[in-house]
Enzyme design. Structure first.
Site, short mmCIF file in Angstrom:
data_model
loop_
_atom_site.label_atom_id
_atom_site.label_comp_id
_atom_site.label_asym_id
_atom_site.label_seq_id
_atom_site.Cartn_x
_atom_site.Cartn_y
_atom_site.Cartn_z
N CYS A 118 -5.90 -2.84 2.41
CA CYS A 118 -5.62 -2.71 3.84
C CYS A 118 -6.87 -2.80 4.72
O CYS A 118 -7.36 -3.88 4.97
CB CYS A 118 -4.81 -1.45 4.11
SG CYS A 118 -3.91 -1.49 5.69
N LYS A 165 -10.17 2.33 -2.50
CA LYS A 165 -10.38 1.79 -1.16
C LYS A 165 -11.74 2.23 -0.61
O LYS A 165 -12.05 3.43 -0.56
CB LYS A 165 -9.25 2.27 -0.25
CG LYS A 165 -9.22 1.66 1.14
CD LYS A 165 -7.95 2.10 1.85
CE LYS A 165 -7.80 1.51 3.24
NZ LYS A 165 -6.51 1.85 3.85
N GLU A 224 0.82 -1.20 0.00
CA GLU A 224 0.00 0.00 0.00
C GLU A 224 0.86 1.27 0.00
O GLU A 224 1.81 1.40 0.78
CB GLU A 224 -0.91 0.00 1.24
CG GLU A 224 -1.90 1.16 1.26
CD GLU A 224 -2.77 1.16 2.49
OE1 GLU A 224 -3.83 1.81 2.46
OE2 GLU A 224 -2.42 0.50 3.49
#
Length: 295
Positions: free
Chosen positions: A156, A119, A46
């Protein structure tokens, strides 16, 4: 053209500095190294072009963002084409004035730009002040049809949500990739460190089992201000078996052969997708269920 059943997935675990050019150069070199070792799909961690800047709320950090396509994504795209590998690259995207995303770009082995995933779940924890920087994704959960199989991407904090893994699997993902930046806060490591790593790993192993997919998790490594990123990158198969695991403190490239035929075997022996009661899950669209729910 038929796709290979066995593909080599590489996860890149590396340290980063404040020098963006050096970080991108290192990532390009890691892609080349992974390809030379037989990798077909290369997954970067990331926000690899820089330090994890979300430890503070600082408006100047918005200057790090780029459009996609942009200078960094175009370099990654060129590397994918040069080395004949699929690349998943996590970037700080400037979409428009005041609209920024934590975004993964996916490039096919011929360099084709297959698209992006933004995300969806944005954390706000001590030294993970991502809500200050990132607008939540608005294009849903996605899978990309690459030369070496269907690759789904979450990022994540998404990894803690079974709904994200399920919906990505339902778009046809064979390999689910989680570019990650997770680590220990210095005062917490001694007491909570092992349990935190175990919980993180367990969540993604469970996604692999519940959805019958391979899961690859490239994490950062190294100490950056208040966070010691714990590495421990890994690849897991549809039974939840850890195929390879990285160290907590070293840069590494893990290359793992994934037999995609195992997905059908796993799903026919553990038919979780078959037995889902899709008529009974309306409650999942509620924040919390106050009282009984009948449908």
């Amino acid at each position: 053209m038929s796709k290979p059943e066995k593909v080599n997935v590489a996860v890149v675990q590396m340290t980063c500095t404040a020098n963006k050019q050096a970080n991108v150069d290192k990532a390009i070199a890691k892609i080349a190294e992974a390809a030379s070792q037989g990798a077909n799909i290369v997954c970067l961690q990331e926000l690899f072009p820089g330090l994890y800047f979300c430890q503070t709320e600082d408006h100047i950090q918005f200057e790090l963002a780029e459009p996609i396509p942009g200078p960094t994504s175009e370099r990654i795209q060129a590397a994918a084409k040069e080395h004949g590998v699929v690349v998943v690259a996590s970037l700080f995207e400037k979409r428009a004035a005041g609209v920024y995303h934590n975004t993964a770009a996916v490039f096919d082995a011929d360099g084709a730009f297959l698209g992006i995933y933004r995300k969806m779940h944005i954390p706000d924890d001590p030294h993970y002040y991502e809500k200050f920087y990132f607008t939540p994704g608005d294009i849903g959960f996605r899978t990309f049809d690459t030369k070496f199989g269907r690759v789904g991407v979450c990022i994540c904090w998404d990894q803690w949500f079974p709904e994200a893994a399920r919906l990505t699997a339902l778009t046809g993902a064979q390999i689910l990739v989680y570019p990650t930046a997770i680590g220990w806060l210095h005062p917490e490591k001694e007491e909570y460190g092992p349990a935190q790593v175990s919980a993180w790993e367990t969540m993604m192993r469970s996604h692999a089992i519940a959805n019958g997919v391979f899961v690859a998790a490239p994490n950062r490594v190294g100490i950056e201000d208040n966070i010691e990123f714990w590495g421990h990158s890994f690849v897991v198969d549809p039974t939840g078996t850890l195929l390879k695991v990285g160290s907590h403190d070293q840069e590494e490239i893990l290359i793992v052969e994934c037999n995609l035929a195992q997905i059908d075997f796993s799903r026919t022996h553990w038919p979780f997708l078959r037995d889902r009661r899709i008529d009974a899950y309306s409650g999942l669209t509620k924040r919390f269920i106050d009282g009984d729910i009948t449908s």
